[in-house]
Write a protein that holds these residues in place. Structure first.
Motif, PDB file in Angstrom:
ATOM      1  N   LEU A   1       0.835  -1.191   0.000  1.00 28.18           N
ATOM      2  CA  LEU A   1       0.000   0.000   0.000  1.00 28.18           C
ATOM      3  C   LEU A   1       0.876   1.249   0.000  1.00 28.18           C
ATOM      4  O   LEU A   1       1.923   1.286   0.653  1.00 28.18           O
TER       5      LEU A   1
ATOM      6  N   ASP B   1       0.628   5.205   0.991  1.00 28.86           N
ATOM      7  CA  ASP B   1      -0.207   6.169   1.715  1.00 28.86           C
ATOM      8  C   ASP B   1      -0.229   7.497   0.979  1.00 28.86           C
ATOM      9  O   ASP B   1       0.817   8.022   0.570  1.00 28.86           O
TER      10      ASP B   1
ATOM     11  N   THR C   1      -9.966   3.996   0.605  1.00 23.65           N
ATOM     12  CA  THR C   1      -8.787   3.177   0.357  1.00 23.65           C
ATOM     13  C   THR C   1      -9.159   2.051  -0.601  1.00 23.65           C
ATOM     14  O   THR C   1     -10.159   1.355  -0.412  1.00 23.65           O
TER      15      THR C   1
ATOM     16  N   ARG D   1      -3.795   3.865  -0.099  1.00 25.86           N
ATOM     17  CA  ARG D   1      -4.383   3.964   1.241  1.00 25.86           C
ATOM     18  C   ARG D   1      -4.570   5.445   1.567  1.00 25.86           C
ATOM     19  O   ARG D   1      -3.604   6.211   1.612  1.00 25.86           O
ATOM     20  N   ILE D   2      -5.791   5.848   1.810  1.00 27.24           N
ATOM     21  CA  ILE D   2      -6.132   7.237   2.052  1.00 27.24           C
ATOM     22  C   ILE D   2      -5.847   7.588   3.516  1.00 27.24           C
ATOM     23  O   ILE D   2      -6.293   6.904   4.436  1.00 27.24           O
TER      24      ILE D   2
END
Length: 356
Positions: A135, A137, A148, A153-154
């Motif tokens: 992932l 970020d 996400t 990935r938020i």
């Protein structure tokens, strides 16, 4: 009579789009080049020449994306659309034909890489390579309606920090990236290595890291608290080394180091990092990096202690680790001025100097 009739974009052959150096486009970009949604879906079918890497983000080749393509795909997905008919946040041109110039780096609005990916881009040896990250970020404003998904990935924030551009990618500052990385880590050794490298590598000061960790409410986790203790000790040691080097390299008189002061038969006045008895000049190196914001009582106590020393005729010079690192010449001049001004002051009260 003339009519200003908008012209529809001239379609470009699909193989020309796919031959660009950055083979990554959004659905909006593809539409701007005359590629319909149906054509895009057809190209992205299983086994097809394209693939949808993230919602509305299309990779124009069938193989796995490179690390650079993953970074830009995440930013394309998360950036705010501020234009009409172009990709979210992108103001630069899109891929060009073979033999053309490299298109300008996209300008992503309200999105930046953070967490472990950002630390890798900042050059942290303790951070994994981008290819090893499942992932990536991406930091966005809190009110953005994103989720996400895929490799994105938020991470949300009330206020975006000022991004640093690294390899053409907007990246969160080290302290913020560290906090976002630590929020997802459970291994104490990894957390300790990252925090230590931040200070030892000169990326940022301990106080900045602790402020971000506190803001993220991470200082209630035992493994983070232990790592912060090591971080503060590491920062203190480095700051003291810079202080010793400043005194030596700028030919300042040698002080007595790390001593406590008290009145004869009286109370303890406080500890100082350096003291010049003949000139009655004390130096305090502020390496405090509290786990919580200083309360009013602690701040008032520190101010009272300093004011007491000043009333006794002792000049107190206050230095910070950042100033020692960034402008030691200026800090040496500040100390030298305080020492030279001693002859113009009333004699200070006699104090007892004790080893700390």
């Amino acid at each position: 009579m003339t009519h200003n009739i908008p012209l529809s974009p001239r379609p470009r052959p699909l193989h020309v789009l796919a031959d660009g150096r950055r083979r990554l486009m959004t659905a909006a970009q593809l539409r701007a080049h005359g590629v319909s949604a149906a054509e895009t879906n057809e190209q992205c079918r299983p086994g097809g020449p394209w693939q949808q890497l993230l919602p509305n983000v299309v990779l124009l080749h069938p193989g796995p994306p490179t690390s650079d393509e993953r970074l830009h795909a995440v930013l394309l997905y998360a950036a705010r659309d501020r234009t009409c008919g172009t990709a979210p946040g992108v103001t630069a041109s899109v891929p060009v034909q073979p033999g053309g110039e490299q298109p300008p780096v996209p300008a992503y609005a309200e999105a930046m890489i953070t967490g472990l990916a950002a630390l890798t881009l900042h050059g942290f040896s303790a951070a994994p390579p981008l290819s090893a990250l499942e992932l990536i970020d991406v930091l966005v404003p809190r009110l953005r309606r994103l989720r996400t998904t895929g490799c994105a990935r938020i991470v949300r924030t009330a206020a975006l920090p000022t991004a640093v551009e690294l390899t053409g990618v907007p990246v969160a500052p080290v302290a913020r990236a560290l906090a976002d990385a630590v929020a997802e880590l459970t291994d104490p050794g990894t957390v300790r290595r990252l925090l230590t490298e931040a200070v030892r590598g000169g990326h940022c000061e301990p106080a900045a890291v602790v402020r971000e960790l506190n803001r993220a409410r991470l200082l209630s986790r035992p493994h983070v608290v232990d790592a912060v203790d090591s971080l503060v000790a590491e920062g203190r040691a480095l700051a003291e080394q810079r202080l010793y080097r400043m005194v030596r390299e700028h030919a300042l008189p040698e002080p007595v180091w790390n001593v406590g002061l008290r009145l004869p038969g009286g109370p303890h006045l406080g500890d100082v990092d350096a003291f010049w008895p003949e000139q009655a000049v004390a130096l305090e190196l502020d390496t405090r990096a509290h786990r919580q914001q200083e309360d009013d009582t602690a701040r008032a106590e520190h101010a009272r202690r300093r004011e007491h020393l000043e009333r006794l005729g002792i000049t107190v010079v206050h230095l910070t680790p950042r100033k020692l690192r960034d402008c030691p010449e200026h800090e040496a001049a500040v100390v030298r001025t305080a020492l030279m001004a001693a002859g113009d002051r009333e004699p200070a009260a006699y104090v007892v100097v004790l080893p700390r």
